[in-house]
Write an enzyme that holds these catalytic residues in place. Sequence first.
Site, PDB file in Angstrom:
ATOM      1  N   SER A   1      34.843  32.302  33.406  1.00  0.00           N
ATOM      2  CA  SER A   1      35.973  33.173  33.725  1.00  0.00           C
ATOM      3  C   SER A   1      35.480  34.603  33.865  1.00  0.00           C
ATOM      4  O   SER A   1      34.384  34.943  33.415  1.00  0.00           O
ATOM      5  CB  SER A   1      37.030  33.106  32.616  1.00  0.00           C
ATOM      6  N   ASP A   2      36.272  35.456  34.483  1.00  0.00           N
ATOM      7  CA  ASP A   2      35.978  36.883  34.401  1.00  0.00           C
ATOM      8  C   ASP A   2      36.476  37.378  33.044  1.00  0.00           C
ATOM      9  O   ASP A   2      37.080  36.625  32.262  1.00  0.00           O
ATOM     10  CB  ASP A   2      36.629  37.637  35.561  1.00  0.00           C
ATOM     11  N   TYR A   3      36.247  38.632  32.763  1.00  0.00           N
ATOM     12  CA  TYR A   3      36.516  39.232  31.458  1.00  0.00           C
ATOM     13  C   TYR A   3      37.974  39.031  31.043  1.00  0.00           C
ATOM     14  O   TYR A   3      38.875  39.610  31.643  1.00  0.00           O
ATOM     15  CB  TYR A   3      36.187  40.719  31.542  1.00  0.00           C
TER      16      TYR A   3
ATOM     17  N   GLY B   1      39.844  36.695  31.678  1.00  0.00           N
ATOM     18  CA  GLY B   1      40.659  36.164  32.772  1.00  0.00           C
ATOM     19  C   GLY B   1      41.566  35.033  32.337  1.00  0.00           C
ATOM     20  O   GLY B   1      42.686  34.893  32.853  1.00  0.00           O
TER      21      GLY B   1
END
Length: 762
Positions: A303-305, A307
Site C-alpha cells: 500500500s502507499d503510506y 493507504g
Amino acid sequence: MLDTRVSRRAMLMGTGAAAAWLASPARALLQAVGKVAVPGFVDALIARMTPEEKAGQLQIMPSAWGGGAALSLNPPGNGSDFDQQVNEARQGQLTGVFNGNGARMARLLQNAAVKESRMKIPMIFAADIIHGHRTIFPVPLAEVASFEPDLARRTAEAAAFEASGAGIDWTFSPMVDVARDQRWGRGVEGGGEDPMLGSLFAAARVRGFQGADLKSPEHMLACIKHFAAYGAAESGLDYDVANMSMRRLHEVYLPPYKAGFDAGALSAMASFNEINGIPSTGNHWLMTDLLRGQWGFQGFVVSDYTGDEEMIAGGYAKDGRDAARIAFLAGVDMSMASGLYRKFLPDLVRSGEVPQAKLDESVRRVLALKAMLGLFDDPFRRIDEKREAARSLLPKTRALAREAGRKSIVLLKNDGDLLPLPRSGKRIALIGPFASGAHDLVGPWVVYGDDAKAVDLATGVRAAVRDPSSVIVAEGSKVEEPLPGGIEQAVAAARDADIVLLAIGEHTGMSGEAQSRTEIVVPEPQQKLAEAVAAVGKPVVVVLKHGRALALEGAVADAQAILATWFLGTETGNAIADVLFGAYGPSGRLPASFPWKSGQQPYYYAHKPTGRPNPPGELQPYKAHFRGIPNSARYPFGHGLTYGKIDYSGLTLSAPALPMNGRIEVAATIINRGTRAAEEVAQLYIHDRVASVTRPVRELKAFRKIALAPGQSQVVRFTLSAADLAFYGLQDRPVVEPGTFDVWIAPSAEAEGVHGTFDVVA
C-alpha cells in the site's frame, strides 16, 4: 443490436497484439515479465510461523531513526521510537523499515531480526530513491525531457549504486503515472503526458535500479507506482478521485505500469486515488484480476503510506479491521505505515474472514523477494558503513548528474539567437530568487540529498565566464512574496549590465505530493520583478525553475530567450551554464505541454478533434476553444529548440498502403542549416482519420535523436506495423481497423514538419 460497421471493419489482432499495442516501434527496449523463484525453504519457514509472525512479514513502517529529510516527509507516527522498532524486529512484527538513517541504523535492526528473533528472517530496507541518493539527478519529469531512456537507466543505476551501499534493498520508484493536468504537483515525479514516452522511461528505470541480478550489492528492487491512474485525479487535486472510461484507463494510464512490469519490476505500490468509485487499495479487479490475472505479475503489492487506513475516511471501510480485510483480499500484500495488518490480520484469519492460504501466499511472495535480493544468503550484503561513505558523491556520479542536467534543459525560445552567450566582453546581471544560494537545487522528493552539496546558478555562471567579476547578482524578490527594496536593486543591476539572466519560477515546496496549484503561473512577486527588469530594455534570458509545465505571461513570456531548467539536482549551476554559454547545445524536448493559460488544464497534445475544431487561422465563433485563446499550447509536447537551424523535408513512404500483416517505412530528411552543431529529436506522429472510436488529433509512435554538424543532413527512418496503430476498441480489446492514416515526422506534437498519408488495408 450488432454494430455491423465495426464487425465488418475491425480486425482483431492475435494474442501478442496487446503487448505490441502497449509499446511502440521502440518496444524492443522492453523485456519479459519478471519471474519470481520461490526457494524450497520458504514454505518450510511459513509452516513454522505463527499468524502474528506472518502478519509481521506484511507490515513495513517508516524508520523511527529517519535519515535526511525522512522525518518531515514520512514521520514514523504511532508513538514509535527506534528502540521499540528494534524490539518489533526481535518479535517478528516488522518486515522492514523505510527512509532510515543509513547503514548503521540498518545493521542494528538487521542484527535484531536475524540473530535475536525466533524465525531469523532478514528485514528489508526501503527508501524513496526517486532521483538520486546522495548525488541528486534531475527530477524524473525533467529527465524525460532528454528523450533518452538510456540516460534514465544510467542515472537509476548510479542511484542504486549509492543507495545499496547505504543498506537500501528496495526503492519506491519509478513513479510512472501519466499526468495530463499540470496543476497536479506529483507530475514532477513521473513521465509526462504521453503514455508511449512514459512507458520507455518506466522500463529503463526498472532496468537501471534492478540490473541483471537482484542479488547484486550494487542494485536494488524497483517498485512501480502508483497503481493506478493516480495522475488522473480530478482537477489535479492530490488524493482525489479519478473517473474515466475503461478505454481511457487502458489506452492512456495503464501502459507505463505494464511496461515497468514487463521490464522486470517485482513490486508495485497501490495508489491513493479511487477509480470510478473504488479505492485502488481495495480494488480487487485492479490488484488481482488485471495485475496478476491478465498481466501475470508475480511480485508483491504494498500500500502507499496509510493507504489502507484512508479507506475509512474515504467511505469504503467502516474501521481499521474492515480496511485491513478489504485491502488484503483485494490483493495488497503489504501494509505501509498504518500498522493495520499486524494488528488485525491474525484475527481475520482465525475468524475465517481471510483464508489462511491467502495469508501464506502473500508471505510467500515477500519471502521469495527477500531471497531473490540475497538477504537470506547474506542479510548484511548491502549494509556497510565504510562502503556507504566510499560510494557517495563520487566524481563519476557528479559528472553523470551534470550530463543528465544539461540534457534535461529545454530551450523554449531564442529570438535573435541571443543564446549562447559569449564567455567574455559582456556584463551579466543574474537576477531572481534562484540566482544564487544553496536552496531549491536538488528539488522535491529527496530524502538523502543536500542543497549544500549542490552547485547553484551563480557558481556555475561565474565558473563559465572568463571574468567572474562581470557577473552581478541581485535577488530581486522572494519566491512568493516581495523583497523590500528588491526590485530597485534588480533594476539597478540590469541597468549596469549588458544581458540579464532572470532566474525565476517555483521553489521546491511548490511541486510534489500535496502541492496542487490552481494557477500554474510564475508567482506574482516574481512576475512584477520580471516586468520591472524587462522595462530597462536589456536583453533578457529567463531561466525557469519548475516542477511542471507553466503558463507564462507578460514579460516572462515576452523575454528574448527562455530556458526550461526544472530542478536539476546536484550539478544544477554547472549544467545550466553549459547550455547558456554553448559548451553544450540544448537538446531537451518538452514531456508536458506549456499552456497559454492555467484555465486550459487539463491540456495535452493528444486531445480529440471534436466535431467543431477551429480551422487554421483566426479564432472563429462556435468552435472548440476558450475565449480568446486557441485550443493549443504555447509550447507543445515535444517542443525544444537547438543552437542550429533545423529543417524537415522530403517525406517518403515505402508503400501507399500497409497490409494487416505487413510494415511500412516512413522517412524524412533533416538538415542543420545553421553554423552550430545540434541534436534534433525527430518525432513520428499518426492520426487515424475515421475509426469506430474517435481518435486523438495526434499520437506519438516513435522518435529518434540525431546529431547534426553545421550543414549536415540525415535521413531518419521509422517502421510502422499494423499493431502500432491499434486502439482499445468496442469489444474491450486492442483492434486495428482499415482506413486512412495521417503521418508526420515533426519537431513537436503541434508542428507540421513533413506530412503524408497511407492506408491500412485488410
